[in-house]
Motif scaffolding. Structure first.
Motif, PDB file in Angstrom:
ATOM      1  N   GLU A  17      -8.314 -57.294 -65.167  1.00  0.00           N
ATOM      2  CA  GLU A  17      -8.989 -56.003 -65.076  1.00  0.00           C
ATOM      3  C   GLU A  17      -8.487 -55.078 -66.179  1.00  0.00           C
ATOM      4  OE1 GLU A  17      -8.025 -54.676 -61.166  1.00  0.00           O
ATOM      5  OE2 GLU A  17      -9.654 -55.807 -60.216  1.00  0.00           O
ATOM      6  N   ARG A  18      -9.406 -54.379 -66.808  1.00  0.00           N
ATOM      7  CA  ARG A  18      -9.079 -53.385 -67.834  1.00  0.00           C
ATOM      8  C   ARG A  18      -9.815 -52.093 -67.481  1.00  0.00           C
ATOM      9  NH1 ARG A  18      -7.163 -53.513 -73.047  1.00  0.00           N
ATOM     10  NH2 ARG A  18      -7.142 -55.799 -72.991  1.00  0.00           N
ATOM     11  N   GLY A  19      -9.047 -51.082 -67.090  1.00  0.00           N
ATOM     12  CA  GLY A  19      -9.657 -49.800 -66.748  1.00  0.00           C
ATOM     13  C   GLY A  19     -10.649 -49.902 -65.615  1.00  0.00           C
ATOM     14  N   GLY A  20     -10.400 -50.788 -64.658  1.00  0.00           N
ATOM     15  CA  GLY A  20     -11.301 -50.963 -63.535  1.00  0.00           C
ATOM     16  C   GLY A  20     -12.457 -51.901 -63.807  1.00  0.00           C
ATOM     17  N   PHE A  21     -12.542 -52.427 -65.047  1.00  0.00           N
ATOM     18  CA  PHE A  21     -13.599 -53.363 -65.429  1.00  0.00           C
ATOM     19  C   PHE A  21     -13.024 -54.778 -65.401  1.00  0.00           C
ATOM     20  CE2 PHE A  21     -16.091 -55.869 -68.371  1.00  0.00           C
ATOM     21  CZ  PHE A  21     -17.395 -55.450 -68.159  1.00  0.00           C
ATOM     22  N   VAL A  22     -13.677 -55.671 -64.663  1.00  0.00           N
ATOM     23  CA  VAL A  22     -13.233 -57.067 -64.645  1.00  0.00           C
ATOM     24  C   VAL A  22     -13.667 -57.719 -65.955  1.00  0.00           C
ATOM     25  CG1 VAL A  22     -13.418 -59.306 -63.526  1.00  0.00           C
ATOM     26  CG2 VAL A  22     -13.299 -57.224 -62.140  1.00  0.00           C
ATOM     27  N   ARG A 283      -1.429 -67.468 -68.064  1.00  0.00           N
ATOM     28  CA  ARG A 283      -1.000 -66.095 -67.851  1.00  0.00           C
ATOM     29  C   ARG A 283      -1.047 -65.664 -66.384  1.00  0.00           C
ATOM     30  NH1 ARG A 283      -5.686 -62.392 -70.781  1.00  0.00           N
ATOM     31  NH2 ARG A 283      -7.536 -63.393 -69.856  1.00  0.00           N
ATOM     32  N   ALA A 284      -1.968 -66.228 -65.597  1.00  0.00           N
ATOM     33  CA  ALA A 284      -2.060 -65.851 -64.185  1.00  0.00           C
ATOM     34  C   ALA A 284      -1.469 -66.899 -63.252  1.00  0.00           C
ATOM     35  CB  ALA A 284      -3.519 -65.602 -63.815  1.00  0.00           C
ATOM     36  N   ALA A 285      -1.081 -68.062 -63.785  1.00  0.00           N
ATOM     37  CA  ALA A 285      -0.707 -69.204 -62.938  1.00  0.00           C
ATOM     38  C   ALA A 285       0.468 -68.911 -61.999  1.00  0.00           C
ATOM     39  CB  ALA A 285      -0.419 -70.423 -63.804  1.00  0.00           C
ATOM     40  N   PRO A 286       1.610 -68.335 -62.474  1.00  0.00           N
ATOM     41  CA  PRO A 286       2.700 -68.088 -61.537  1.00  0.00           C
ATOM     42  C   PRO A 286       2.340 -67.079 -60.472  1.00  0.00           C
ATOM     43  CG  PRO A 286       3.290 -67.347 -63.773  1.00  0.00           C
ATOM     44  CD  PRO A 286       1.965 -68.019 -63.855  1.00  0.00           C
ATOM     45  N   LEU A 287       1.528 -66.088 -60.835  1.00  0.00           N
ATOM     46  CA  LEU A 287       1.115 -65.064 -59.877  1.00  0.00           C
ATOM     47  C   LEU A 287       0.238 -65.671 -58.782  1.00  0.00           C
ATOM     48  CD1 LEU A 287       1.087 -62.084 -59.126  1.00  0.00           C
ATOM     49  CD2 LEU A 287      -0.816 -61.759 -60.710  1.00  0.00           C
ATOM     50  N   ALA A 308       3.908 -58.936 -58.540  1.00  0.00           N
ATOM     51  CA  ALA A 308       2.625 -58.803 -59.238  1.00  0.00           C
ATOM     52  C   ALA A 308       2.581 -57.547 -60.104  1.00  0.00           C
ATOM     53  CB  ALA A 308       1.483 -58.776 -58.222  1.00  0.00           C
ATOM     54  N   ALA A 309       3.471 -56.591 -59.794  1.00  0.00           N
ATOM     55  CA  ALA A 309       3.537 -55.361 -60.590  1.00  0.00           C
ATOM     56  C   ALA A 309       4.428 -55.511 -61.817  1.00  0.00           C
ATOM     57  CB  ALA A 309       4.043 -54.216 -59.714  1.00  0.00           C
ATOM     58  N   HIS A 310       4.954 -56.722 -62.044  1.00  0.00           N
ATOM     59  CA  HIS A 310       5.829 -56.967 -63.185  1.00  0.00           C
ATOM     60  C   HIS A 310       5.070 -56.706 -64.489  1.00  0.00           C
ATOM     61  CE1 HIS A 310       8.328 -59.332 -66.030  1.00  0.00           C
ATOM     62  NE2 HIS A 310       9.314 -59.077 -65.178  1.00  0.00           N
ATOM     63  N   PRO A 311       5.768 -56.163 -65.510  1.00  0.00           N
ATOM     64  CA  PRO A 311       5.099 -55.866 -66.787  1.00  0.00           C
ATOM     65  C   PRO A 311       4.405 -57.060 -67.426  1.00  0.00           C
ATOM     66  CG  PRO A 311       7.256 -54.808 -66.702  1.00  0.00           C
ATOM     67  CD  PRO A 311       7.165 -55.672 -65.487  1.00  0.00           C
ATOM     68  N   SER A 312       4.860 -58.266 -67.143  1.00  0.00           N
ATOM     69  CA  SER A 312       4.240 -59.442 -67.765  1.00  0.00           C
ATOM     70  C   SER A 312       2.800 -59.646 -67.303  1.00  0.00           C
ATOM     71  CB  SER A 312       5.064 -60.700 -67.469  1.00  0.00           C
ATOM     72  OG  SER A 312       5.122 -60.953 -66.075  1.00  0.00           O
ATOM     73  N   GLY A 323      -4.525 -51.856 -67.122  1.00  0.00           N
ATOM     74  CA  GLY A 323      -5.092 -52.808 -66.191  1.00  0.00           C
ATOM     75  C   GLY A 323      -4.073 -53.840 -65.778  1.00  0.00           C
ATOM     76  N   ARG A 324      -4.529 -54.810 -64.970  1.00  0.00           N
ATOM     77  CA  ARG A 324      -3.625 -55.826 -64.447  1.00  0.00           C
ATOM     78  C   ARG A 324      -4.310 -57.184 -64.406  1.00  0.00           C
ATOM     79  NH1 ARG A 324       1.383 -54.298 -64.433  1.00  0.00           N
ATOM     80  NH2 ARG A 324       1.795 -56.076 -63.096  1.00  0.00           N
ATOM     81  N   ILE A 325      -3.483 -58.226 -64.439  1.00  0.00           N
ATOM     82  CA  ILE A 325      -3.928 -59.563 -64.059  1.00  0.00           C
ATOM     83  C   ILE A 325      -3.728 -59.651 -62.555  1.00  0.00           C
ATOM     84  CG2 ILE A 325      -3.509 -62.039 -64.295  1.00  0.00           C
ATOM     85  CD1 ILE A 325      -2.312 -61.428 -67.063  1.00  0.00           C
ATOM     86  N   ARG A 326      -4.738 -60.075 -61.835  1.00  0.00           N
ATOM     87  CA  ARG A 326      -4.682 -60.023 -60.369  1.00  0.00           C
ATOM     88  C   ARG A 326      -5.141 -61.343 -59.759  1.00  0.00           C
ATOM     89  NH1 ARG A 326      -8.539 -58.536 -56.714  1.00  0.00           N
ATOM     90  NH2 ARG A 326      -9.916 -57.715 -58.350  1.00  0.00           N
ATOM     91  N   ALA A 327      -4.343 -61.897 -58.845  1.00  0.00           N
ATOM     92  CA  ALA A 327      -4.736 -63.093 -58.120  1.00  0.00           C
ATOM     93  C   ALA A 327      -5.860 -62.731 -57.148  1.00  0.00           C
ATOM     94  CB  ALA A 327      -3.553 -63.679 -57.353  1.00  0.00           C
ATOM     95  N   THR A 328      -6.852 -63.597 -57.024  1.00  0.00           N
ATOM     96  CA  THR A 328      -7.970 -63.337 -56.105  1.00  0.00           C
ATOM     97  C   THR A 328      -8.052 -64.372 -54.984  1.00  0.00           C
ATOM     98  OG1 THR A 328      -9.452 -64.536 -57.612  1.00  0.00           O
ATOM     99  CG2 THR A 328      -9.338 -62.133 -57.849  1.00  0.00           C
ATOM    100  N   VAL A 329      -6.988 -65.108 -54.767  1.00  0.00           N
ATOM    101  CA  VAL A 329      -6.977 -66.141 -53.715  1.00  0.00           C
ATOM    102  C   VAL A 329      -6.630 -65.529 -52.370  1.00  0.00           C
ATOM    103  CG1 VAL A 329      -6.454 -68.022 -55.268  1.00  0.00           C
ATOM    104  CG2 VAL A 329      -4.564 -66.692 -54.330  1.00  0.00           C
TER     105      VAL A 329
END
Length: 329
Positions: A17-22, A283-287, A308-312, A323-329
């Motif tokens: 997500e970037r600025g609320g945009f997926v 980039r999202a795998a560990p999360l 999940a709030a980690h800077p990485s 924005g953030r990388i976010r797990a959707t599972v």
């Protein structure tokens, strides 16, 4: 041609997500096993064959020790590492080689610069050339060479799939996973890597992650020692800021990434996850792995949310987080 699962068989695992945009979506397959080894969650097509890449290293590490490599503690953790090439990592590799009466000239992995930025910058300033010992797989290679010396196998050609060491590794992989290897190809480091269904990889990692050092079976004793070595030395397995190191330090999991979007993780209670991002991104795998373990009740959800709030996992814009990388599972 052999191949992994298709886009149609994949399921969304994470978004960016970037600025609320997926902006981007990461799709893949995943499987979660309970402490007893029962299937808890299936996403996408976990029965599809994948190349585990470096997520196969725990199985390879168990094999080299059962073949005779005398490794303990940090040096045992190094056998399953995809390390950052820091001077500390290089010192461990040299320890393993020296104990076997070998030098870094025996390493057959490609010359490389370290992935650790500070170490790489220092090498550039000092006009040092890339070296095989800095390759992130050099620990695995040193362990393979140590096994050859201990068993009396020729150290030349130790990466040849027909070499006795590689035959032994293949047999151990099949024993731990309960699966005949579908195909064998060459990994980025030059070693053979074996194609397996994602679910079979999960079974093999679950057996390693739930093994006891007090088991009557040598294979399980070695696996138990490997898990303890990794959990006690998280810096060895990866490096500063690495996803595996972060997950092990924060949650006490047994964690191992693999190139092209593969991730395995075992919680302290034995709950196991294996996943493959179809686009090959890590980039999202560990999360995602941490979130799947939290969903299964194996990790505290609030602590996973903190991770999940980690800077990485932040998305940057104009020098700040937008924005953030976010797990959707």
């Amino acid at each position: 041609m052999a191949q992994t699962f298709t886009v149609q068989d994949a399921e969304e695992l994470a978004v960016v997500e970037r600025g609320g945009f997926v902006e981007s979506r990461h799709a893949g397959s995943a499987i979660v096993l309970s402490p007893a080894g029962d299937v808890v969650t299936r996403l996408g097509d976990p029965d599809a064959t994948i190349l585990p890449r470096s997520s196969l290293k725990p199985l390879q590490a168990v094999a080299v020790v059962t073949a005779g490599a005398a490794l303990e503690g940090e040096h045992l953790a190094l056998a399953t590492a995809s390390h950052a090439g820091t001077d500390r990592h290089v010192a461990l590799v040299r320890d393993v080689l020296s104990a076997a009466g070998l030098t870094e000239d025996h390493l057959a992995c490609p010359a490389s610069r370290p992935s650790d930025t500070a170490t790489r910058d220092a090498m550039v300033r000092e006009h040092l050339e890339p070296a095989a010992i800095r390759h992130n797989c050099s620990g695995k290679h040193a362990a393979m060479l140590a096994a050859c010396v201990a068993t009396g196998w020729d150290v030349a050609g130790y990466l040849d799939p027909a070499h006795p060491l590689q035959t032994h590794i293949r047999e151990v992989v099949e024993r731990l996973t309960g699966e005949k290897i579908a195909a064998t190809v060459i990994d980025g480091c030059g070693a053979p890597v074996h194609a397996l269904p994602l679910a079979s990889l999960a079974r093999g990692i679950h057996r390693i992650g739930t093994s006891s050092e007090r088991s009557p079976f040598a294979l399980h004793r070695v696996a138990g020692a490997l898990v303890r070595a990794v959990r006690e030395n998280p810096w060895v397995i990866d490096g500063p800021g690495g996803g595996d190191t972060m997950a092990i330090e924060r949650f006490g999991v047994f964690s191992k990434l693999g190139a092209e979007g593969v991730q395995i993780m075992v919680a302290p209670d034995g709950t196991t996850v294996a996943l493959k991002m179809l686009d090959g991104s890590l980039r999202a795998a560990p999360l995602v792995a941490l979130q799947l373990l939290a969903n299964a009740g194996a990790l505290p959800p609030n602590e996973v949310a903190d991770a999940a709030a980690h800077p990485s996992f932040a998305v940057q814009g104009g020098g700040r987080e937008v924005g953030r990388i976010r797990a959707t599972v």
